[in-house]
Design an enzyme around this catalytic site. Sequence first.
Site, mmCIF file in Angstrom:
data_model
loop_
_atom_site.group_PDB
_atom_site.id
_atom_site.type_symbol
_atom_site.label_atom_id
_atom_site.label_comp_id
_atom_site.label_asym_id
_atom_site.label_seq_id
_atom_site.Cartn_x
_atom_site.Cartn_y
_atom_site.Cartn_z
ATOM 1 N N ASN A 199 -4.116 8.386 5.132
ATOM 2 C CA ASN A 199 -4.436 7.322 4.172
ATOM 3 C C ASN A 199 -3.907 6.116 4.563
ATOM 4 O O ASN A 199 -2.639 5.850 4.845
ATOM 5 C CB ASN A 199 -3.556 7.821 2.813
ATOM 6 N N HIS A 225 -2.860 9.252 -6.388
ATOM 7 C CA HIS A 225 -1.617 8.852 -5.287
ATOM 8 C C HIS A 225 -0.681 8.264 -6.376
ATOM 9 O O HIS A 225 -0.748 7.416 -7.182
ATOM 10 C CB HIS A 225 -2.147 7.959 -4.378
ATOM 11 N N GLU A 274 1.308 5.782 -5.726
ATOM 12 C CA GLU A 274 1.137 4.429 -5.767
ATOM 13 C C GLU A 274 -0.005 3.851 -6.685
ATOM 14 O O GLU A 274 0.108 2.908 -6.973
ATOM 15 C CB GLU A 274 0.711 3.969 -4.091
ATOM 16 N N GLU A 287 3.024 15.404 -2.819
ATOM 17 C CA GLU A 287 3.651 14.234 -2.376
ATOM 18 C C GLU A 287 4.910 13.964 -2.981
ATOM 19 O O GLU A 287 4.499 12.966 -4.105
ATOM 20 C CB GLU A 287 2.619 13.021 -2.163
ATOM 21 N N GLY A 337 7.036 7.106 2.636
ATOM 22 C CA GLY A 337 7.391 5.810 3.279
ATOM 23 C C GLY A 337 8.799 5.640 3.519
ATOM 24 O O GLY A 337 9.185 4.515 3.839
ATOM 25 N N SER A 363 6.112 10.950 4.661
ATOM 26 C CA SER A 363 6.916 11.116 5.861
ATOM 27 C C SER A 363 6.664 11.995 7.047
ATOM 28 O O SER A 363 7.338 12.344 8.110
ATOM 29 C CB SER A 363 8.382 10.710 5.757
ATOM 30 N N GLY A 409 1.997 6.116 7.078
ATOM 31 C CA GLY A 409 2.326 5.513 8.287
ATOM 32 C C GLY A 409 1.868 5.979 9.510
ATOM 33 O O GLY A 409 1.421 5.281 10.238
#
Length: 265
Positions: free
Chosen positions: A9, A94, A96, A181, A187, A227, A249
């Site tokens: 992602n 998600h 976010e 998640e 993150g 992570s 990331g």
Amino acid sequence: MRQTIIAGNWKMNGTRASAEALLTELIPLVVDATAKIIVCPPAINLETVSDVIADTNIALGGQDLFWKAKGAYTGQVSASMLLDLGCEYVIVGHSECRGRFGVPEPDFTPTVLAYFGDSDATVNLKLRAALANNLTPICCVGETLSERQAGNTDSVVAAQTKAALSEVSAADATEVIFAYEPVWAIGTGEVCAADEADRVCGVVRSAVADLYGSEVSEALHIQYGGSVNAGNAEALLAKPNIDGALVGGASLKAQDFAAIVNAAP
Ligand code: 13P
């Protein structure tokens, strides 16, 4: 055995040029992968990425969609638009997008989140729109830090899982990929321990078994995200309830993402 599925992602990162450079480095590194590989670039870069990954073992996914087919929905992207650019997958729910950011930023007031954040109901609409258009949804579920500290991890995750599947048939439910998640792990560099991630992925599987029985739940693919990196992927992917990873990331670095892909058991 369920095939391992590794999805990257990319979130709101990259330009067309940097996307092309990342993929040019990645493609030869994963050419012999046993895992299924998906990349989810920003919507505006889907076409570029689609061209670069044509004739490779890397599939394309969107990061979100709107559930209506077309119309006056400024800024939104429909399932048919994603299909038109070669997407086979789409992330829904998600954290976010759910308006449940792990670290609230000063300009994310509750009012803003109430208007723009996904709810269980909109996640369900998006998931069903994806399925109806032959896009495979990658449906994210996960608890915030305060929900975990209050001992509510399992109830939050089970409730999100069941709400996402409201009015979804057993045949369609088998197609859904879930991604556990935990919001506090996204993150932050603070990965969920492999045993605990495996246990909560089991909570997702049990919630699906409650709705459809064990034949569907045993066929279901469940990823862990939060992570994940080249160093911790192998331990996570070795767990029986973890069938893949949704990587943020580390998916922006070809060597790291390739190491995660190639850590599949
Ligand atoms: P990180 O891998 O950067 O923690 O992000 C995880 C994630 O949110 C993937 O969807």
